[in-house]
Design an enzyme around this catalytic site. Structure first.
Site, PDB file in Angstrom:
ATOM      1  N   HIS A 582       0.839  -1.207   0.000  1.00 24.20           N
ATOM      2  CA  HIS A 582       0.000   0.000   0.000  1.00 24.20           C
ATOM      3  C   HIS A 582       0.871   1.254   0.000  1.00 24.20           C
ATOM      4  O   HIS A 582       0.662   2.176  -0.799  1.00 24.20           O
ATOM      5  CB  HIS A 582      -0.901  -0.040   1.229  1.00 24.20           C
ATOM      6  CG  HIS A 582      -1.750   1.186   1.440  1.00 24.20           C
ATOM      7  ND1 HIS A 582      -3.086   1.222   1.130  1.00 24.20           N
ATOM      8  CD2 HIS A 582      -1.442   2.413   1.934  1.00 24.20           C
ATOM      9  CE1 HIS A 582      -3.572   2.423   1.426  1.00 24.20           C
ATOM     10  NE2 HIS A 582      -2.592   3.158   1.927  1.00 24.20           N
ATOM     11  N   HIS A 586       1.566   4.187  -2.930  1.00 18.75           N
ATOM     12  CA  HIS A 586       1.274   5.612  -2.734  1.00 18.75           C
ATOM     13  C   HIS A 586       2.245   6.492  -3.536  1.00 18.75           C
ATOM     14  O   HIS A 586       1.904   7.619  -3.910  1.00 18.75           O
ATOM     15  CB  HIS A 586       1.354   5.987  -1.260  1.00 18.75           C
ATOM     16  CG  HIS A 586       0.021   5.973  -0.573  1.00 18.75           C
ATOM     17  ND1 HIS A 586      -1.116   6.511  -1.132  1.00 18.75           N
ATOM     18  CD2 HIS A 586      -0.350   5.491   0.648  1.00 18.75           C
ATOM     19  CE1 HIS A 586      -2.128   6.365  -0.292  1.00 18.75           C
ATOM     20  NE2 HIS A 586      -1.698   5.734   0.789  1.00 18.75           N
ATOM     21  N   GLU A 644      -6.093   6.441  -1.647  1.00 15.82           N
ATOM     22  CA  GLU A 644      -6.041   5.277  -0.771  1.00 15.82           C
ATOM     23  C   GLU A 644      -6.567   4.029  -1.469  1.00 15.82           C
ATOM     24  O   GLU A 644      -6.062   2.926  -1.248  1.00 15.82           O
ATOM     25  CB  GLU A 644      -6.838   5.552   0.504  1.00 15.82           C
ATOM     26  CG  GLU A 644      -6.314   6.705   1.346  1.00 15.82           C
ATOM     27  CD  GLU A 644      -4.892   6.484   1.841  1.00 15.82           C
ATOM     28  OE1 GLU A 644      -4.501   5.310   2.017  1.00 15.82           O
ATOM     29  OE2 GLU A 644      -4.179   7.481   2.050  1.00 15.82           O
ATOM     30  N   HIS A 711      -9.829   7.529   3.528  1.00 16.11           N
ATOM     31  CA  HIS A 711      -9.934   6.082   3.369  1.00 16.11           C
ATOM     32  C   HIS A 711     -11.391   5.659   3.233  1.00 16.11           C
ATOM     33  O   HIS A 711     -12.277   6.234   3.874  1.00 16.11           O
ATOM     34  CB  HIS A 711      -9.339   5.358   4.582  1.00 16.11           C
ATOM     35  CG  HIS A 711      -7.878   5.617   4.781  1.00 16.11           C
ATOM     36  ND1 HIS A 711      -7.410   6.711   5.474  1.00 16.11           N
ATOM     37  CD2 HIS A 711      -6.783   4.924   4.388  1.00 16.11           C
ATOM     38  CE1 HIS A 711      -6.080   6.676   5.505  1.00 16.11           C
ATOM     39  NE2 HIS A 711      -5.684   5.600   4.839  1.00 16.11           N
TER      40      HIS A 711
END
Length: 749
Positions: A582, A586, A644, A711
């Site tokens: 994750h 980004h 996200e 999120h």
């Protein structure tokens, strides 16, 4: 006739001696045939298993392949208490993974949600309180920063002293430094003394960014230097949407202002009118406030200029340039005309400046002091804290206040986290986590680079630069090196001036001033792009910093169910592995892709690649914009959460591919969990990934998160990612178009 399946039987009328010899011979033949048959079947079974493994990329199971270590038993327990096997994984993987957990867990009275993060944060918060109250190890007694962290905690926890001190200190600051609070003084407040410029500077001295922010940040065009950033600040109710319609939240907000004023004043004659005017003024401001989605969509509208040209560029009646110069003088930093300034939300700043110019001094003074007091109410005696708590209960949906010990531990950890972490890592952090995490980062980075290489929508130039950026991502794991060293110089320098006494409100005000000065002093400080960032290790979170091209995994998140040194790797890769992926992703989401490998915001992809990226991004935005949180019948904001969501979708793939590669190299190493042996290792990867996001929230908290959060709610972090991943379909044998399998899958990375 096949050998071994027919032999002559023993007969009573045969000659005894020849018969005995014959039987013995036949038994030996039978034993030999059975042995050959057993070996043949073993070989056949091994071959068949190998073929099946080749099809599914699964390790070949062997005898005794169930893990019965204390950790495996514990992990099996929490997973079995989470999954609901009456739900078909291919129909709704979130309900399958979390159904039993959702039925059996309740939201704590003092929280707006219950999830993995709440559990881990609660555990960490209890550890922090223990650290701040237990006897110190002998080798840390002499550390001044730790001593002052414990003094700060003690002053916060000493409620008798807080009650005895009352509110005189705060009211004295309002009257003698900030110009008074009209709502408390009724008609006796003298508006001729009103000085907006002076008021804003004094508020900024106490680290208040009201109406607009003025902070030091890394220069997005030159990551080796700092610049001044100016833009909108938060509203009292955080987001514009709250002000659009009358609601329980807006009523609670006005009640908060009213009740706090009544509790502090002997003159209530003007309170009702003043509360109305304060709220109406903020509501006018809110009309021009940019939402999070608008800020994300309009990043390129930021204006870059210098202090010398600021007044001309922004063109407002309020003198921003002079205000900013005065702010930096609080830290003895003299600004020069050539100092760089970045201005965001310019339309907001111009509109609000016009609104301010049309307001009476009383309304402005009332509003600015209210925003100061809104935050100070939590530092005051219990009767005033209770007023703040009533407001928080409406916004978060809670029914009880958190224990004072936890509140104080969180406060100290927020403001002196590195001092706390010095003790935390010695007591609670396993160094194995660093080495194993480094290996996982290497594997997952390689998986992402492979995905980059195989992408069909990036041209060669952009692809090469993207791979270079991925290779240059700097990783930070656990804690900064200086905390593990016997040399305490850097820790002590970090908290220079953090000298506390027994007065909690005095200590709070000291912290506020220190934080403001620290930020202003950064402007003239050198940047170490390899240094650990501002977030202490004692936090359950992970970060990607575009200006440093850096990923950070604090000690607080390196615990089960995200990570455990004794866990089967499918759990670790499904947990912290997906988090690692994750954060890597980004660097290549809608925001991170705008920064090159050195952290500079420049155009480093070709226009064609950017155009193809945006088309893929739109698929993600549209997908998540269709999700409705049925609990409050509200649609998710796909634009606001797109970064996200892109990171979630990329992260789970990178972690899964990295695990597959690890499993091929380490056959037979991962054993199954008791009670879960029917699930393959790959299925367990997805189950642990999903279990992390099991969550229950109050309606109020859910609405707040949708309005203010980047999120998506936990269920959509599971459903969105798994429904887009072909490997998930294969692992669970899902048909395209089933509830948890999108026919047209959205893929950015």
């Amino acid at each position: 006739m096949p050998v071994g399946f027919c032999f002559e039987p023993y007969r009573l009328d045969d000659d005894p001696i020849p018969v005995v010899s014959s039987v013995k011979k036949n038994v030996l033949i039978l034993f030999g045939v059975l042995t050959v048959l057993f070996l043949f079947l073993t070989i056949l079974l091994t071959v068949l298993l190998a073929i099946e493994k080749a099809k599914s990329n699964q390790p070949v199971p062997v005898e005794n392949d169930v893990c019965l270590t204390p950790f495996c038993i514990k992990a099996a327990n929490y997973l079995l208490e989470s999954i609901d096997e009456t739900i078909e994984p291919c129909e709704n993987f979130y309900q399958f993974s979390c159904g039993t957990w959702l039925r059996n867990n309740r939201i704590p009275d003092d929280a707006g949600s219950q999830d993995t993060f709440y559990v881990l944060r609660t555990q960490l918060e209890n550890n922090v309180v223990d650290i701040l109250t237990s006897p110190l190890p002998n080798d840390t007694i002499h550390i001044k920063a730790i001593t002052n962290a414990r003094r700060l905690y003690s002053s916060c926890a000493n409620e008798a002293a807080i009650e005895s001190a009352g509110v005189d200190t705060v009211l004295s600051i309002i009257d003698h430094e900030l110009g008074g609070w009209p709502i408390l003084q009724g008609s006796s407040w003298n508006e001729t003394q009103f000085n907006l410029s002076h008021l804003l500077v004094k508020l900024r001295e106490y680290n208040n960014n009201i109406i607009f922010i003025c902070v030091t940040s890394t220069d997005d065009k030159n990551s080796s230097a700092y610049y001044i950033r100016v833009g909108q600040s938060e509203l009292g109710l955080e987001q514009r949407q709250y002000y659009l319609n009358e609601s329980q939240a807006t009523r609670a907000y006005r009640q908060f202002i009213n009740d706090l004023a009544l509790a502090l004043s002997n003159d209530s004659t003007t309170i009702e009118d003043d509360v109305r005017d304060i709220y109406e003024f903020e509501k006018k401001i809110a009309n021009f406030h940019w939402t999070l989605a608008e800020q994300r969509a309009r990043q390129n509208e930021t204006v870059r200029t210098t202090i010398g040209n600021l007044s001309r560029v922004i063109n407002t009646t309020f003198d921003f340039a002079n205000n900013i110069r005065q702010n930096y003088l609080l830290a003895n930093v003299t600004l020069h005309d050539h100092d760089n300034v970045s201005i965001s939300e310019v339309e907001y700043l111009r509109s609000v400046s016009l609104i301010i110019s049309q307001q009476s001094p009383r309304v402005l003074q009332n509003y600015f002091i209210w925003r100061f007091m809104m935050n100070r109410a939590g530092n005051m005696p219990k009767r005033y804290r209770a007023i703040r708590e009533q407001f928080d209960r409406v916004i978060r949906g809670t029914t009880a206040e958190r224990p004072r010990s936890i509140t104080c531990g969180v406060y100290v950890n927020t403001h002196m986290g590195f001092a706390v972490a010095k003790l935390y890592i010695k007591k609670h952090f396993d160094e194995n986590a660093r080495n194993q995490s480094l290996e996982m980062i290497s594997d997952i980075r390689s998986a992402f680079i492979k995905m980059l290489n195989e992408s069909t929508w990036m041209d060669a130039v952009s692809k090469r630069k993207a791979i270079d950026k991925a290779l240059n991502i700097d990783e930070k794991i656990g804690y900064p090196e200086f905390l593990g060293s016997d040399n305490i110089t850097e820790l002590e320098e970090t908290y220079t001036g953090y000298d506390f006494n027994a007065s909690y409100i005095h200590n709070v005000l000291t912290v506020l001033k220190l934080k403001a000065k620290e930020n202003f002093k950064l402007l003239r400080a050198p940047i170490d792009r390899k240094a650990w960032g501002p977030n202490a290790p004692t936090i359950v979170n992970a970060f990607y910093t575009p200006s440093k091209n850096q990923i950070t995994f604090p000690a607080g998140i390196l615990q089960s169910p995200f990570f455990d040194k004794d866990a089967p790797k499918y759990l670790n890769y499904g947990g912290i592995g997906a988090v690692i992926g994750h954060e890597i992703t980004h660097g290549f989401d809608d925001n991170g892709r705008q920064f090159d490998k050195d952290g500079n915001r420049i155009l480093w992809w070709t226009p064609d690649t950017i155009d193809r990226f945006n088309k893929r991004k739109k698929c993600i935005v549209d997908q998540y914009s269709e999700y409705v949180l049925e609990q409050i019948n509200t649609t998710i904001n796909g634009n606001q959460t797109q970064g996200e969501n892109i990171a979630d979708n990329g992260g789970i793939k990178e972690a899964f591919y990295a695990y597959q590669k690890w499993a091929r190299k380490n056959r037979y190493a991962d054993k199954k969990l008791p009670g879960l042996t029917k699930y393959s290792a790959e299925q367990m990867f997805f189950i642990n990934y999903a279990q992390v996001w099991c969550a229950k929230t109050t309606d109020s908290y859910a609405m707040s998160r949708i309005l203010t959060g980047y999120h998506s709610p936990g269920q959509f972090r599971v459903l969105g990612t798994t429904s887009n991943f072909e490997a998930f379909d294969r692992v669970f044998r899902c048909r395209p178009g089933q509830g948890n399998s999108r026919t047209n899958k959205c893929t950015v990375w």
